[in-house]
Design an enzyme around this catalytic site. Sequence first.
Site, PDB file in Angstrom:
ATOM      1  CE  LYS A 160      -0.036   2.010   3.408  1.00  0.00           C
ATOM      2  NZ  LYS A 160       0.065   2.684   4.924  1.00  0.00           N
TER       3      LYS A 160
ATOM      4  CB  SER B   2       8.867  -1.748  10.928  1.00  0.00           C
ATOM      5  OG  SER B   2       8.308  -2.674  11.543  1.00  0.00           O
TER       6      SER B   2
ATOM      7  N   GLY C 204       5.992   1.439   6.618  1.00  0.00           N
ATOM      8  CA  GLY C 204       4.828   2.180   6.093  1.00  0.00           C
ATOM      9  C   GLY C 204       3.971   1.793   4.906  1.00  0.00           C
ATOM     10  CG  LEU C 205       5.935   0.092   1.985  1.00  0.00           C
ATOM     11  CD1 LEU C 205       7.073  -0.673   1.513  1.00  0.00           C
ATOM     12  CD2 LEU C 205       5.498   1.102   0.757  1.00  0.00           C
TER      13      LEU C 205
ATOM     14  N   GLY D 121       2.716  -4.112   5.269  1.00  0.00           N
ATOM     15  CA  GLY D 121       2.684  -5.380   4.627  1.00  0.00           C
ATOM     16  C   GLY D 121       2.066  -6.444   5.594  1.00  0.00           C
TER      17      GLY D 121
ATOM     18  CB  SER E  81      -2.408  -4.070   6.950  1.00  0.00           C
ATOM     19  OG  SER E  81      -2.191  -3.891   8.311  1.00  0.00           O
ATOM     20  CB  ALA E  82      -0.892  -6.367   2.381  1.00  0.00           C
TER      21      ALA E  82
ATOM     22  CG  ASP F  50      -3.047   0.797   6.752  1.00  0.00           C
ATOM     23  OD1 ASP F  50      -3.789   1.677   6.762  1.00  0.00           O
ATOM     24  OD2 ASP F  50      -1.691   0.798   7.019  1.00  0.00           O
TER      25      ASP F  50
END
Length: 281
Positions: free
Chosen positions: A11, A94, A96-97, A99, A101-102, A132
Amino acid sequence: MSKFLVKAPAKINLFLHILGKNNNYHSLESLLVFVNIYDILEVTIDAPRSGVYFTNLKINRYNNTITKVIYLLSQHSTSSVNVFVSVIKNILVSAGLAGGSADAAAVMRLLGNVWDIQPQVLEELALEIGSDVPACLHSKTLFARGRGEDILLLPDLCLPKYIVIVAPKGKPLSTVKVFNNYEPSAFSSPICDNLPVRQDDWLELIYNARNDLLDTALKFVPEIEEILFVLRKFRNCLIARMTGSGATCFALFNELSDAEVVVRELQMTRPDWIVFNAKIL
Protein backbone atom coordinates in the site's frame (compact mmCIF):
# COMPACT_ATOMS: atom_id res chain seq x y z
CA MET A 1 -6.24 -30.73 2.47
CA SER A 2 -6.28 -27.86 -0.05
CA LYS A 3 -3.48 -25.47 -0.99
CA PHE A 4 -3.89 -21.96 -2.34
CA LEU A 5 -1.35 -19.37 -3.52
CA VAL A 6 -2.37 -15.75 -2.92
CA LYS A 7 -0.66 -12.39 -3.36
CA ALA A 8 -0.77 -9.43 -0.99
CA PRO A 9 0.08 -6.05 -2.60
CA ALA A 10 1.85 -3.20 -0.85
CA LYS A 11 0.00 0.00 0.00
CA ILE A 12 1.02 3.60 -0.64
CA ASN A 13 -0.61 6.62 1.03
CA LEU A 14 -0.61 9.37 -1.58
CA PHE A 15 -1.58 11.63 1.29
CA LEU A 16 -2.45 11.13 4.95
CA HIS A 17 -4.18 13.76 7.07
CA ILE A 18 -4.85 13.38 10.80
CA LEU A 19 -8.11 15.03 11.88
CA GLY A 20 -8.16 14.31 15.60
CA LYS A 21 -8.04 11.64 18.27
CA ASN A 22 -10.92 9.87 20.02
CA ASN A 23 -10.83 6.91 22.42
CA ASN A 24 -7.08 6.49 21.84
CA TYR A 25 -7.55 6.17 18.07
CA HIS A 26 -6.58 8.79 15.52
CA SER A 27 -9.15 9.85 12.95
CA LEU A 28 -7.68 10.23 9.48
CA GLU A 29 -8.33 10.88 5.82
CA SER A 30 -6.11 9.25 3.24
CA LEU A 31 -5.94 8.42 -0.44
CA LEU A 32 -4.50 4.95 -0.83
CA VAL A 33 -3.23 3.07 -3.85
CA PHE A 34 -1.80 -0.43 -4.17
CA VAL A 35 1.27 -1.36 -6.18
CA ASN A 36 2.73 -4.44 -7.85
CA ILE A 37 5.01 -5.39 -4.98
CA TYR A 38 3.63 -8.52 -3.35
CA ASP A 39 4.10 -10.82 -0.42
CA ILE A 40 3.40 -14.37 -1.61
CA LEU A 41 1.38 -16.60 0.70
CA GLU A 42 0.85 -20.34 0.41
CA VAL A 43 -2.25 -21.18 2.43
CA THR A 44 -2.99 -24.78 3.35
CA ILE A 45 -6.54 -25.40 4.57
CA ASP A 46 -7.23 -28.56 6.58
CA ALA A 47 -3.54 -28.78 7.34
CA PRO A 48 -2.06 -31.14 9.98
CA ARG A 49 -1.64 -28.09 12.23
CA SER A 50 -2.33 -24.38 12.27
CA GLY A 51 0.48 -21.87 12.13
CA VAL A 52 2.44 -19.29 10.16
CA TYR A 53 5.95 -19.54 8.77
CA PHE A 54 7.87 -16.56 7.38
CA THR A 55 10.53 -17.86 5.01
CA ASN A 56 13.02 -15.03 5.16
CA LEU A 57 12.39 -12.88 8.23
CA LYS A 58 12.45 -13.16 12.00
CA ILE A 59 8.80 -12.32 12.54
CA ASN A 60 6.96 -13.74 15.53
CA ARG A 61 5.31 -16.89 14.19
CA TYR A 62 2.82 -17.09 17.02
CA ASN A 63 1.59 -13.51 17.35
CA ASN A 64 1.09 -11.70 14.06
CA THR A 65 -1.70 -10.38 11.86
CA ILE A 66 -2.20 -13.73 10.12
CA THR A 67 -2.60 -15.75 13.32
CA LYS A 68 -5.13 -13.18 14.49
CA VAL A 69 -7.10 -13.56 11.26
CA ILE A 70 -7.14 -17.34 11.49
CA TYR A 71 -8.38 -17.21 15.08
CA LEU A 72 -11.04 -14.54 14.46
CA LEU A 73 -12.46 -16.18 11.35
CA SER A 74 -12.51 -19.61 12.97
CA GLN A 75 -14.91 -18.15 15.54
CA HIS A 76 -17.30 -17.16 12.73
CA SER A 77 -17.31 -20.39 10.76
CA THR A 78 -18.83 -23.79 11.47
CA SER A 79 -16.50 -25.39 8.94
CA SER A 80 -13.20 -24.04 10.24
CA VAL A 81 -10.19 -26.39 10.21
CA ASN A 82 -6.45 -26.07 10.71
CA VAL A 83 -4.85 -23.41 8.51
CA PHE A 84 -1.12 -23.18 7.85
CA VAL A 85 0.35 -20.18 6.02
CA SER A 86 3.85 -19.87 4.56
CA VAL A 87 4.83 -16.31 3.68
CA ILE A 88 7.53 -15.03 1.33
CA LYS A 89 8.04 -11.43 2.43
CA ASN A 90 8.82 -9.00 -0.39
CA ILE A 91 7.16 -5.97 1.20
CA LEU A 92 9.49 -4.12 3.56
CA VAL A 93 8.64 -4.57 7.24
CA SER A 94 7.84 -1.61 9.54
CA ALA A 95 8.14 0.71 6.56
CA GLY A 96 4.71 2.28 6.04
CA LEU A 97 3.74 -0.14 3.26
CA ALA A 98 1.15 -2.13 5.26
CA GLY A 99 2.81 -5.49 4.67
CA GLY A 100 1.31 -7.08 7.77
CA SER A 101 -2.12 -5.68 6.96
CA ALA A 102 -1.85 -6.83 3.35
CA ASP A 103 -0.99 -10.38 4.46
CA ALA A 104 -3.90 -10.40 6.90
CA ALA A 105 -6.32 -9.17 4.24
CA ALA A 106 -5.15 -11.75 1.69
CA VAL A 107 -5.75 -14.61 4.12
CA MET A 108 -9.05 -13.05 5.18
CA ARG A 109 -10.32 -12.88 1.59
CA LEU A 110 -9.41 -16.50 0.96
CA LEU A 111 -10.83 -17.93 4.18
CA GLY A 112 -13.93 -15.78 3.88
CA ASN A 113 -14.59 -17.29 0.48
CA VAL A 114 -13.81 -20.88 1.46
CA TRP A 115 -15.70 -20.71 4.75
CA ASP A 116 -18.58 -18.67 3.30
CA ILE A 117 -18.26 -15.69 5.65
CA GLN A 118 -20.22 -12.64 4.53
CA PRO A 119 -18.22 -9.62 3.24
CA GLN A 120 -19.81 -7.34 5.84
CA VAL A 121 -18.57 -9.61 8.62
CA LEU A 122 -15.07 -9.62 7.10
CA GLU A 123 -15.03 -5.83 6.98
CA GLU A 124 -16.03 -5.60 10.63
CA LEU A 125 -13.39 -8.12 11.68
CA ALA A 126 -10.72 -6.45 9.54
CA LEU A 127 -10.70 -3.37 11.75
CA GLU A 128 -9.99 -5.56 14.78
CA ILE A 129 -6.74 -6.63 13.12
CA GLY A 130 -5.52 -3.16 12.13
CA SER A 131 -6.54 0.18 10.67
CA ASP A 132 -5.10 -0.61 7.21
CA VAL A 133 -6.72 -4.04 6.92
CA PRO A 134 -10.15 -2.81 5.69
CA ALA A 135 -8.44 -0.96 2.82
CA CYS A 136 -6.21 -3.95 2.09
CA LEU A 137 -9.30 -6.14 1.78
CA HIS A 138 -10.13 -4.11 -1.33
CA SER A 139 -6.54 -3.53 -2.54
CA LYS A 140 -7.81 -0.92 -4.99
CA THR A 141 -7.50 2.85 -5.21
CA LEU A 142 -9.68 4.29 -2.45
CA PHE A 143 -10.29 7.15 -0.05
CA ALA A 144 -10.35 6.11 3.62
CA ARG A 145 -11.45 8.04 6.67
CA GLY A 146 -12.19 7.50 10.34
CA ARG A 147 -9.96 4.75 11.70
CA GLY A 148 -9.80 3.39 8.16
CA GLU A 149 -13.18 1.69 8.17
CA ASP A 150 -15.06 4.32 6.15
CA ILE A 151 -14.03 3.56 2.57
CA LEU A 152 -14.90 5.12 -0.76
CA LEU A 153 -13.69 3.13 -3.76
CA LEU A 154 -12.46 5.23 -6.68
CA PRO A 155 -12.47 2.88 -9.70
CA ASP A 156 -12.59 5.69 -12.25
CA LEU A 157 -9.76 7.76 -10.80
CA CYS A 158 -6.93 7.76 -13.34
CA LEU A 159 -3.64 8.55 -11.61
CA PRO A 160 -0.02 8.70 -12.74
CA LYS A 161 1.01 5.03 -12.68
CA TYR A 162 4.71 4.89 -11.96
CA ILE A 163 6.22 5.08 -8.49
CA VAL A 164 9.80 5.01 -7.28
CA ILE A 165 10.02 3.65 -3.74
CA VAL A 166 12.97 4.48 -1.49
CA ALA A 167 13.67 3.39 2.09
CA PRO A 168 16.79 3.82 4.25
CA LYS A 169 18.43 0.46 4.87
CA GLY A 170 18.23 -0.95 8.37
CA LYS A 171 15.90 1.70 9.74
CA PRO A 172 12.48 0.18 10.41
CA LEU A 173 9.98 2.51 12.02
CA SER A 174 7.18 1.33 14.28
CA THR A 175 3.72 2.61 13.40
CA VAL A 176 2.77 2.56 17.08
CA LYS A 177 5.83 4.63 18.00
CA VAL A 178 5.06 7.29 15.40
CA PHE A 179 1.39 7.62 16.33
CA ASN A 180 2.15 7.63 20.06
CA ASN A 181 4.57 10.51 19.57
CA TYR A 182 2.38 12.49 17.19
CA GLU A 183 1.65 15.81 18.90
CA PRO A 184 0.42 18.36 16.35
CA SER A 185 -0.03 22.03 17.11
CA ALA A 186 -3.32 21.67 15.23
CA PHE A 187 -5.11 18.81 13.50
CA SER A 188 -5.96 18.93 9.80
CA SER A 189 -9.36 20.08 8.62
CA PRO A 190 -11.57 17.40 7.03
CA ILE A 191 -12.05 17.30 3.28
CA CYS A 192 -14.54 14.41 3.23
CA ASP A 193 -17.55 16.69 2.72
CA ASN A 194 -15.92 18.35 -0.27
CA LEU A 195 -14.32 15.50 -2.15
CA PRO A 196 -13.33 16.25 -5.73
CA VAL A 197 -15.52 15.12 -8.58
CA ARG A 198 -13.37 15.92 -11.60
CA GLN A 199 -10.11 14.15 -12.36
CA ASP A 200 -8.10 17.39 -12.37
CA ASP A 201 -9.46 18.34 -8.96
CA TRP A 202 -8.31 15.03 -7.49
CA LEU A 203 -4.83 15.58 -8.90
CA GLU A 204 -4.72 19.09 -7.49
CA LEU A 205 -5.75 17.77 -4.09
CA ILE A 206 -3.00 15.15 -4.18
CA TYR A 207 -0.35 17.69 -5.14
CA ASN A 208 -1.39 20.11 -2.39
CA ALA A 209 -1.84 17.49 0.32
CA ARG A 210 0.77 16.08 2.71
CA ASN A 211 1.55 13.36 5.20
CA ASP A 212 0.83 14.71 8.67
CA LEU A 213 3.08 12.07 10.27
CA LEU A 214 6.21 13.30 8.50
CA ASP A 215 7.53 15.61 11.22
CA THR A 216 7.11 12.91 13.86
CA ALA A 217 8.81 10.28 11.70
CA LEU A 218 11.73 12.67 11.11
CA LYS A 219 12.47 12.65 14.84
CA PHE A 220 13.31 8.97 14.62
CA VAL A 221 14.68 8.75 11.06
CA PRO A 222 16.04 12.18 10.00
CA GLU A 223 17.30 10.62 6.75
CA ILE A 224 13.74 10.75 5.41
CA GLU A 225 14.25 14.45 4.76
CA GLU A 226 17.28 13.78 2.56
CA ILE A 227 15.42 11.10 0.61
CA LEU A 228 12.56 13.49 -0.15
CA PHE A 229 14.98 16.26 -1.11
CA VAL A 230 16.81 13.99 -3.56
CA LEU A 231 13.62 12.61 -5.11
CA ARG A 232 12.14 16.05 -5.68
CA LYS A 233 15.14 17.10 -7.76
CA PHE A 234 14.55 14.49 -10.44
CA ARG A 235 13.07 15.51 -13.76
CA ASN A 236 9.30 15.13 -14.08
CA CYS A 237 8.80 14.10 -10.46
CA LEU A 238 5.16 15.00 -9.75
CA ILE A 239 5.28 14.56 -5.99
CA ALA A 240 7.65 13.04 -3.45
CA ARG A 241 6.21 12.08 -0.09
CA MET A 242 6.48 9.67 2.81
CA THR A 243 3.97 6.83 2.93
CA GLY A 244 2.16 5.77 6.08
CA SER A 245 4.18 6.21 9.25
CA GLY A 246 7.45 5.88 7.31
CA ALA A 247 10.25 5.55 6.80
CA THR A 248 9.58 4.60 3.17
CA CYS A 249 9.19 7.46 0.69
CA PHE A 250 7.96 7.52 -2.88
CA ALA A 251 8.06 9.67 -6.00
CA LEU A 252 5.28 9.68 -8.57
CA PHE A 253 5.82 9.86 -12.35
CA ASN A 254 3.69 9.82 -15.48
CA GLU A 255 6.27 7.95 -17.54
CA LEU A 256 8.02 4.67 -16.80
CA SER A 257 11.21 5.94 -18.44
CA ASP A 258 11.48 8.80 -15.93
CA ALA A 259 11.03 6.41 -13.02
CA GLU A 260 13.66 4.04 -14.42
CA VAL A 261 16.21 6.86 -14.62
CA VAL A 262 15.71 7.58 -10.94
CA VAL A 263 16.02 3.94 -9.93
CA ARG A 264 19.22 3.41 -11.95
CA GLU A 265 20.90 6.51 -10.56
CA LEU A 266 19.97 5.92 -6.94
CA GLN A 267 20.88 2.24 -7.04
CA MET A 268 24.35 3.25 -8.26
CA THR A 269 24.91 6.24 -5.98
CA ARG A 270 23.04 5.35 -2.78
CA PRO A 271 23.91 1.83 -1.59
CA ASP A 272 22.57 2.87 1.83
CA TRP A 273 19.04 3.08 0.39
CA ILE A 274 16.66 0.40 -0.82
CA VAL A 275 15.38 1.57 -4.22
CA PHE A 276 12.95 0.01 -6.67
CA ASN A 277 10.16 1.02 -9.01
CA ALA A 278 6.55 -0.07 -8.96
CA LYS A 279 3.28 0.47 -10.76
CA ILE A 280 -0.11 1.37 -9.34
CA LEU A 281 -2.57 -1.47 -9.78
